[in-house]
Scaffold this motif. Structure first.
Motif, PDB file in Angstrom:
ATOM      1  N   UNK A   1     -11.409 -12.815  -5.798  1.00 54.26           N
ATOM      2  CA  UNK A   1      -9.765 -13.653  -5.615  1.00 54.26           C
ATOM      3  C   UNK A   1      -8.839 -13.667  -6.863  1.00 54.26           C
ATOM      4  N   UNK A   2      -9.622 -14.061  -7.985  1.00 53.26           N
ATOM      5  CA  UNK A   2      -9.120 -14.165  -9.231  1.00 53.26           C
ATOM      6  C   UNK A   2      -8.674 -12.804  -9.646  1.00 53.26           C
ATOM      7  N   UNK A   3      -9.474 -11.691  -9.561  1.00 54.96           N
ATOM      8  CA  UNK A   3      -9.210 -10.216  -9.904  1.00 54.96           C
ATOM      9  C   UNK A   3      -8.008  -9.958  -9.033  1.00 54.96           C
ATOM     10  N   UNK A   4      -7.869 -10.270  -7.727  1.00 58.69           N
ATOM     11  CA  UNK A   4      -6.728  -9.807  -6.735  1.00 58.69           C
ATOM     12  C   UNK A   4      -5.355 -10.360  -7.442  1.00 58.69           C
ATOM     13  N   UNK A   5      -5.576 -11.493  -7.690  1.00 62.40           N
ATOM     14  CA  UNK A   5      -4.266 -12.240  -8.090  1.00 62.40           C
ATOM     15  C   UNK A   5      -4.061 -11.599  -9.675  1.00 62.40           C
ATOM     16  N   UNK A   6      -4.894 -11.583 -10.521  1.00 65.02           N
ATOM     17  CA  UNK A   6      -4.872 -10.879 -11.768  1.00 65.02           C
ATOM     18  C   UNK A   6      -4.234  -9.393 -11.709  1.00 65.02           C
ATOM     19  N   UNK A   7      -4.661  -8.771 -11.000  1.00 63.64           N
ATOM     20  CA  UNK A   7      -4.254  -7.295 -10.882  1.00 63.64           C
ATOM     21  C   UNK A   7      -3.275  -6.980  -9.899  1.00 63.64           C
ATOM     22  N   UNK A   8      -2.874  -7.992  -9.064  1.00 61.02           N
ATOM     23  CA  UNK A   8      -1.802  -7.452  -8.029  1.00 61.02           C
ATOM     24  C   UNK A   8      -0.636  -6.838  -8.390  1.00 61.02           C
ATOM     25  N   UNK A   9       0.107  -7.297  -9.820  1.00 63.85           N
ATOM     26  CA  UNK A   9       1.056  -6.300 -10.254  1.00 63.85           C
ATOM     27  C   UNK A   9       0.872  -4.788 -10.324  1.00 63.85           C
ATOM     28  N   UNK A  10      -0.349  -4.632 -10.863  1.00 60.43           N
ATOM     29  CA  UNK A  10      -0.900  -3.201 -10.965  1.00 60.43           C
ATOM     30  C   UNK A  10      -0.993  -2.555  -9.695  1.00 60.43           C
ATOM     31  N   UNK A  11      -1.637  -3.196  -8.679  1.00 62.11           N
ATOM     32  CA  UNK A  11      -1.788  -2.801  -7.408  1.00 62.11           C
ATOM     33  C   UNK A  11      -0.538  -2.470  -6.708  1.00 62.11           C
ATOM     34  N   UNK A  12       0.484  -3.150  -6.907  1.00 61.02           N
ATOM     35  CA  UNK A  12       1.521  -2.937  -6.103  1.00 61.02           C
ATOM     36  C   UNK A  12       2.449  -1.650  -6.782  1.00 61.02           C
ATOM     37  N   UNK A  13       2.284  -1.411  -8.282  1.00 57.65           N
ATOM     38  CA  UNK A  13       2.865  -0.424  -8.862  1.00 57.65           C
ATOM     39  C   UNK A  13       2.068   0.737  -8.402  1.00 57.65           C
ATOM     40  N   UNK A  14       1.044   0.731  -8.349  1.00 54.98           N
ATOM     41  CA  UNK A  14      -0.001   1.740  -7.753  1.00 54.98           C
ATOM     42  C   UNK A  14       0.549   2.206  -6.418  1.00 54.98           C
ATOM     43  N   UNK A  15       0.429   1.264  -5.737  1.00 56.54           N
ATOM     44  CA  UNK A  15       0.882   1.606  -4.268  1.00 56.54           C
ATOM     45  C   UNK A  15       2.350   2.435  -4.018  1.00 56.54           C
ATOM     46  N   UNK A  16       3.378   1.585  -4.809  1.00 56.05           N
ATOM     47  CA  UNK A  16       4.764   2.410  -4.699  1.00 56.05           C
ATOM     48  C   UNK A  16       4.633   3.748  -5.188  1.00 56.05           C
ATOM     49  N   UNK A  17       3.765   4.054  -6.435  1.00 54.22           N
ATOM     50  CA  UNK A  17       3.845   5.398  -7.076  1.00 54.22           C
ATOM     51  C   UNK A  17       3.111   6.302  -6.262  1.00 54.22           C
ATOM     52  N   UNK A  18       2.085   6.036  -5.307  1.00 59.35           N
ATOM     53  CA  UNK A  18       1.571   6.747  -4.472  1.00 59.35           C
ATOM     54  C   UNK A  18       2.431   7.177  -3.409  1.00 59.35           C
TER      55      UNK A  18
END
Length: 469
Positions: A291-308
């Motif tokens: 849960x903590x990792x999801x919150x911490x890495x959420x910006x990176x995951x969002x940017x990655x999703x948009x890039x893909x």
């Protein structure tokens, strides 16, 4: 006796470490407030009270990083790495505590942060100096013959060679091997300077004439019929006797034994995570950590999703079948890093350099392990853990189970996002046998502290993967 000596040695290290930590902290205070004349809302007493938690906290970290085991005294470089890693984690935990205590404005405002960094550097230097000094003193004492233990080995085998290797590598233990009794090799033969000087049937006469301090029985596996007689002779003489089995490639280094109404039972494989409490603690850490990792890495995951989505048609997430706990299959999630393929065209092999299937964005997220972040959802579901052996596809599991001994043991625990093998460099297209060796070591030696250590090392070693194409 080695175990007893090591326990005394460890107690000495703990006392020395406690003194070093307190000294480093005091020197950091002197530099900050006496030499640099920094002004703080805290008085000397306030700073010294923090030592009540700081000293035991750092000692626990040192223990978690294996600094009180025999392995930590073999190489100076390895020991220095452990000192730096433990202190870096300690610094991070201290700063995290300050963040969590931000409601206590007096503490967070008045405590000197530069002093904390001075303490970090000074403690590493003093700790390295103290341990090198202890090692030097012990070596000098052993060279002069103080507190030496003279011993004889009974039986020449793989166990005898490995035992001699360890004794030679650790002179601070203070053991001198006088020779070996054996029935199968020629008398006069030497291994690393240790000579075979008689036969096992001569053990009674040898004990009377040579008078060793200890006997180590190192018989080969085919000679265990002699074991009972040799033990009886040794115990009759009153000499301290130990047994080094010649099947350490079968049982773990720390076997789990049971007393079945007087009958000793040795479990071939001890898996600490089969314990309910251990499993609960690990699962709790997985839930909180994911849960903590999801919150911490959420910006990176969002940017990655948009890039893909902008660079390659197809789904964002790629779900691939993997084999997990108790050989059950599950769908492991990844950010899609390849062009969409039909199941028939998907090859049952790893990617290769310059693989045409990998997209431009895919190359980046595979190299930096960003493609693995969706596995945080696998952890929440219970398919995976933060730390554990990496899961493989069913095709490879069926292949490796026939080719690699003990391969299937890895499925006695949940697979992980990162693991002991991965931070030691065994990722992607690397030796499967070496990877299994590291996985088995993790499974048999699991502790919560070991998991924390692996997660911490993943920050430095686990994200960039040179074997990802």
């Amino acid at each position: 006796m080695i175990k007893d000596n090591q326990q005394h040695f460890n107690r000495l290290h703990v006392l020395v470490d406690a003194f070093v930590i307190a000294t480093a902290y005091l020197l950091a205070w002197v530099i900050q407030f006496k030499i640099l004349h920094h002004i703080s809302g805290f008085v000397f007493k306030d700073y010294m009270l923090i030592l009540i938690a700081l000293v035991p906290g750092y000692l626990l970290l040192y223990a978690a990083f294996g600094m009180y085991t025999t392995k930590s005294v073999r190489r100076k470089r390895v020991e220095l790495e452990k000192i730096v890693q433990a202190n870096t984690l300690g610094l991070g935990l201290f700063m995290m505590a300050m963040f969590l205590l931000r409601w206590n404005t007096e503490f967070t405002t008045n405590f000197s942060r530069p002093m904390l960094f001075y303490f970090y550097g000074i403690n590493i230097i003093l700790e390295a100096m103290a341990r090198n000094s202890i090692r030097l003193v012990l070596h000098q004492l052993r060279k002069k013959g103080f507190n030496q233990k003279h011993m004889i080995l009974v039986g020449y085998s793989r166990a005898a060679e490995e035992y001699i290797d360890r004794i030679k590598a650790n002179p601070e233990w203070g053991y001198e091997i006088m020779g070996i009794l054996d029935d199968n090799v020629e008398q006069g033969m030497k291994y690393r300077g240790v000579q075979v000087f008689g036969r096992t049937e001569e053990i009674e006469e040898t004990l009377e004439t040579v008078k060793p301090d200890e006997i180590a029985i190192t018989l080969g596996l085919s000679e265990y019929s002699k074991l009972e007689h040799i033990v009886a002779v040794c115990e009759k003489s009153g000499v301290h006797t130990k047994f080094i089995p010649d099947y350490n490639n079968i049982i773990p280094t720390r076997p789990y034994t049971e007393d079945l109404m007087g009958l000793p039972v040795v479990n071939i494989r001890h898996v600490p995570l089969t314990n309910t409490f251990n499993a609960f603690m690990k699962r709790s850490m997985d839930l909180v950590g994911s849960v903590c990792a999801m919150i911490l890495f959420s910006p990176i995951m969002l940017i990655t999703a948009v890039a893909i989505k902008l660079t390659s048609p197809g789904p964002l997430i790629y779900a691939q079948e993997r084999v997990g706990l108790h050989n059950h299959t599950f769908k492991m999630y990844k950010f899609r890093s390849m062009d969409v393929q039909s199941p028939k065209k998907e090859r049952g092999a790893w990617t290769v350099p310059n693989d045409p299937r990998v997209t431009k964005v895919g190359k980046i997220i595979r190299k930096t392990s960003i493609d693995e972040l969706p596995q945080l959802f696998n952890i929440l579901k219970g398919d995976m853990s933060l730390v554990g052996p990496r899961p493989e596809r069913p095709f490879f599991v069926e292949k490796f189970r026939e080719e690699i001994p003990r391969y299937m043991i890895k499925h006695q625990v949940r697979p992980g996002m990162t693991g002991w093998a991965q931070i030691n460099g065994y990722r992607g297209n690397t030796s499967i046998r070496k990877r299994i060796e590291y996985d088995l070591y993790y499974i048999e030696n699991w502790t919560l502290g070991f998991d924390i250590k692996i997660l911490f090392l993943t920050i430095f070693k686990g994200f960039i993967n040179k074997n990802a194409y």
